[in-house]
Structures are given as structure tokens and as C-alpha cells.
Scaffold this motif. Sequence first.
Motif, PDB file in Angstrom:
ATOM      1  N   LEU A 295       0.855  -1.192  -0.037  1.00  0.00           N
ATOM      2  CA  LEU A 295       0.076   0.065  -0.173  1.00  0.00           C
ATOM      3  C   LEU A 295       0.695   1.266   0.019  1.00  0.00           C
ATOM      4  CD1 LEU A 295      -2.801  -1.219   2.622  1.00  0.00           C
ATOM      5  CD2 LEU A 295      -2.758  -1.252  -0.058  1.00  0.00           C
ATOM      6  N   LEU A 296       2.031   1.271   0.805  1.00  0.00           N
ATOM      7  CA  LEU A 296       2.910   2.325   0.773  1.00  0.00           C
ATOM      8  C   LEU A 296       3.449   2.593  -0.395  1.00  0.00           C
ATOM      9  CD1 LEU A 296       4.650   4.481   2.118  1.00  0.00           C
ATOM     10  CD2 LEU A 296       6.312   2.679   2.773  1.00  0.00           C
ATOM     11  N   GLU A 297       4.036   1.489  -1.168  1.00  0.00           N
ATOM     12  CA  GLU A 297       4.408   1.390  -2.525  1.00  0.00           C
ATOM     13  C   GLU A 297       3.620   2.038  -3.539  1.00  0.00           C
ATOM     14  OE1 GLU A 297       6.470  -1.709  -5.755  1.00  0.00           O
ATOM     15  OE2 GLU A 297       6.226  -2.146  -3.715  1.00  0.00           O
ATOM     16  N   LEU A 298       2.174   1.638  -3.435  1.00  0.00           N
ATOM     17  CA  LEU A 298       1.222   2.127  -4.439  1.00  0.00           C
ATOM     18  C   LEU A 298       1.168   3.636  -4.146  1.00  0.00           C
ATOM     19  CD1 LEU A 298      -1.046   2.103  -6.474  1.00  0.00           C
ATOM     20  CD2 LEU A 298      -2.598   1.340  -4.651  1.00  0.00           C
ATOM     21  N   TYR A 299       1.017   4.113  -2.938  1.00  0.00           N
ATOM     22  CA  TYR A 299       0.734   5.537  -2.952  1.00  0.00           C
ATOM     23  C   TYR A 299       2.017   6.473  -3.197  1.00  0.00           C
ATOM     24  CZ  TYR A 299       1.920   9.534   0.499  1.00  0.00           C
ATOM     25  OH  TYR A 299       2.349  10.595   1.148  1.00  0.00           O
ATOM     26  N   LEU A 300       3.046   5.915  -2.803  1.00  0.00           N
ATOM     27  CA  LEU A 300       4.368   6.579  -3.453  1.00  0.00           C
ATOM     28  C   LEU A 300       4.665   6.573  -4.819  1.00  0.00           C
ATOM     29  CD1 LEU A 300       7.069   5.254  -0.980  1.00  0.00           C
ATOM     30  CD2 LEU A 300       5.810   7.562  -1.049  1.00  0.00           C
ATOM     31  N   GLU A 301       4.072   5.489  -5.572  1.00  0.00           N
ATOM     32  CA  GLU A 301       4.092   5.370  -7.144  1.00  0.00           C
ATOM     33  C   GLU A 301       3.110   6.391  -7.506  1.00  0.00           C
ATOM     34  OE1 GLU A 301       2.505   2.123 -10.584  1.00  0.00           O
ATOM     35  OE2 GLU A 301       2.904   1.680  -8.740  1.00  0.00           O
ATOM     36  N   LEU A 302       1.723   6.484  -6.811  1.00  0.00           N
ATOM     37  CA  LEU A 302       0.700   7.579  -7.511  1.00  0.00           C
ATOM     38  C   LEU A 302       1.509   8.980  -7.165  1.00  0.00           C
ATOM     39  CD1 LEU A 302      -2.190   5.924  -6.307  1.00  0.00           C
ATOM     40  CD2 LEU A 302      -1.583   5.764  -8.679  1.00  0.00           C
ATOM     41  N   CYS A 303       2.146   9.074  -6.029  1.00  0.00           N
ATOM     42  CA  CYS A 303       2.333  10.568  -6.004  1.00  0.00           C
ATOM     43  C   CYS A 303       3.636  11.025  -7.146  1.00  0.00           C
ATOM     44  CB  CYS A 303       3.139  10.648  -4.404  1.00  0.00           C
ATOM     45  SG  CYS A 303       2.033  10.647  -3.051  1.00  0.00           S
ATOM     46  N   LYS A 304       4.434   9.921  -7.247  1.00  0.00           N
ATOM     47  CA  LYS A 304       5.310  10.333  -8.366  1.00  0.00           C
ATOM     48  C   LYS A 304       4.811  10.447  -9.568  1.00  0.00           C
ATOM     49  CE  LYS A 304       9.968   8.402  -9.658  1.00  0.00           C
ATOM     50  NZ  LYS A 304      10.872   7.246  -9.497  1.00  0.00           N
ATOM     51  N   LYS A 305       3.979   9.776 -10.004  1.00  0.00           N
ATOM     52  CA  LYS A 305       2.984  10.126 -11.320  1.00  0.00           C
ATOM     53  C   LYS A 305       2.373  11.436 -11.414  1.00  0.00           C
ATOM     54  CE  LYS A 305       2.561   5.174 -12.655  1.00  0.00           C
ATOM     55  NZ  LYS A 305       1.363   4.135 -12.939  1.00  0.00           N
ATOM     56  N   LEU A 306       2.081  11.786 -10.252  1.00  0.00           N
ATOM     57  CA  LEU A 306       1.300  12.897 -10.185  1.00  0.00           C
ATOM     58  C   LEU A 306       2.189  14.407 -10.136  1.00  0.00           C
ATOM     59  CD1 LEU A 306      -1.847  14.030 -10.287  1.00  0.00           C
ATOM     60  CD2 LEU A 306      -1.778  13.931  -7.946  1.00  0.00           C
ATOM     61  N   GLY A 307       3.384  13.916  -9.922  1.00  0.00           N
ATOM     62  CA  GLY A 307       4.375  14.979  -9.939  1.00  0.00           C
ATOM     63  C   GLY A 307       4.673  15.589  -8.488  1.00  0.00           C
ATOM     64  N   LEU A 308       4.238  14.743  -7.485  1.00  0.00           N
ATOM     65  CA  LEU A 308       4.381  15.276  -6.162  1.00  0.00           C
ATOM     66  C   LEU A 308       5.838  14.845  -5.410  1.00  0.00           C
ATOM     67  CD1 LEU A 308       1.052  14.240  -4.581  1.00  0.00           C
ATOM     68  CD2 LEU A 308       1.607  16.266  -5.524  1.00  0.00           C
ATOM     69  N   GLY A 309       6.690  14.085  -6.451  1.00  0.00           N
ATOM     70  CA  GLY A 309       8.073  13.820  -6.023  1.00  0.00           C
ATOM     71  C   GLY A 309       8.074  12.501  -5.322  1.00  0.00           C
ATOM     72  N   ASP A 310       9.090  12.244  -4.627  1.00  0.00           N
ATOM     73  CA  ASP A 310       9.319  10.831  -3.997  1.00  0.00           C
ATOM     74  C   ASP A 310      10.422  11.057  -2.917  1.00  0.00           C
ATOM     75  OD1 ASP A 310      12.013   9.813  -4.225  1.00  0.00           O
ATOM     76  OD2 ASP A 310      11.547  10.300  -6.378  1.00  0.00           O
TER      77      ASP A 310
END
Length: 276
Positions: A193-208
Amino acid sequence: MSLEIFWEKALEQTRLSIDDESLYPLKTDIITSDLYEKDDFIIRKLDTSKFNKKKLYGPKQNPFSPWEKILEIDKIDNNHQLILNKYPVQKGHILLITNSWQPQNGWIDINDWNAIKKVNKDTSGLWFFNSSPIAGASQPHRHFQLLRRSKDEISCPREKWFLEMKLVKDCDSKLKKNIIVSKFNFLENSSSLLELYLELCKKLGLGDPIKDRKPRYPYNLLITNKWIAIIKRSNDNIHGFSINGLGFAGYLLVTEKSDINYLKKFGPEKLLECFV
């Protein structure tokens, strides 16, 4: 079948807190039909006539440290606590907060996902998270909000919109360009779940978190048993409307400062575009 122990405790503490005058439920009137013809938004008008100004002293610097004991629902492992929202939008409005200081505008971590999973296994519904004041957060101490839903109840008025939305960036809709949606399953382990959240954040341009100390933009997070959505934010208050994650879920609140004529002329979805 979930036991909903947390939900039952939330209802009991709600009763006690109201009797003790420690809870201030927001009284609203539904005015959707006056302004909008479809059913994908619920528009409410805030009734301020019952506000007791003598008892509303204003927020503490950090109302979660310590939290009011009468609002306490249950301890969640070693890092989190369930309490009632002091200003609930519905009966049994639950907050999941970190015991020690964690910034609201930081990255959601594995401990957070462990706690969310544990609560949701017992009591589920619509989870929402506002990452900063621009995203509608009222407190800087990390807290997640849960509105319980029954098994057969839709999570929010906009659920169909989110389920049908495609993960595309080259679309005409300003709203869709700033929102990312994915299927979601609470049966996955917390690391996934953490990995999915971070992946979506990255795709949306929120960084990592490897490169960025905190997300680059304010955002709202919506989580249900079927889907997860992240909304990148640019504004908090426009045309007299203040929008947090619930606004994108389809719940709009009208106050005496709101421009009703704008909402009636252009519609709720056009209003949301102003905030992304």
C-alpha cells in the motif's frame, strides 16, 4: 465480517461528548436541489445559528497533544490513536492521529499504513487526508479522517466518477490532469500500500521521499475499499468556498461567504477546477 468495535466505541463516545458539551456537530441543511440537478454532489449549507461563541475558544496550538480524553476511542498499536473529530461532519466522525509529532505535510509512512489497515479491518468507509492548509487541513499534526460507511453504502457521491476515470494525462479536463486514481485493496500488505501511494505521488508530480523531504505540492488523498485517489492542489479558498478532500468526494459546504450564483451558473465540477 468486520465487528465494527471502533464504530460502536465512536458512537458511545459521541453520546458522552455531546452530553459533556465537548463536541460541536456541524448543523447543515441539504440544498442540492436548489442549485444542481444531478446526484453526484451533495451540497449543504452551514447553519451558524446554533454556534455557541462563548464556548468556542478557538483551536489550541496542537489539539492532538494531548487530545481530550473524552474524545478518545482506542489505541492503535504503539504509534497511533483513534479519537473523535471535535467538529464532526457526520455522527461518529473518526480521526486517526499519530501519538508523537509527525507533520501533516510530510510523507505518509509504513506506520501510518499499518494503522489505517488495522482500523479499516474493523470499521471501514471513506478515508480522507488533507496534506496542508492549501489542501484544507486545519491542523499541522498528522491526522487521517474516516467517515464510516455500511457494507452496501457507496463511499461518496463521486464514487462512480472515480471508478470510471482513466489514468490519462493528455485529457482536456483540468480536473483529471491533476487527479490520479487506482484500484485499491486493503487485503494487500502495508508495504504494498505504501509502494502504491508513493508510485501515484510520483506519477502526479508530487516527488518521492528519496529526493524530496516532503511532497512538492499540497494534495488530498481519498481511500475506499475499492479505489484510491490523489488530488494535486493549488488553492484553498476561491469564490467563498473552502474545499478539502470531501469536496472532491462530492460533498460541498456552502457558508454565508460562498458565491452561490457562481456555483449555480457553472456547477460543482467547474468549481473544483479552481482548486487544482
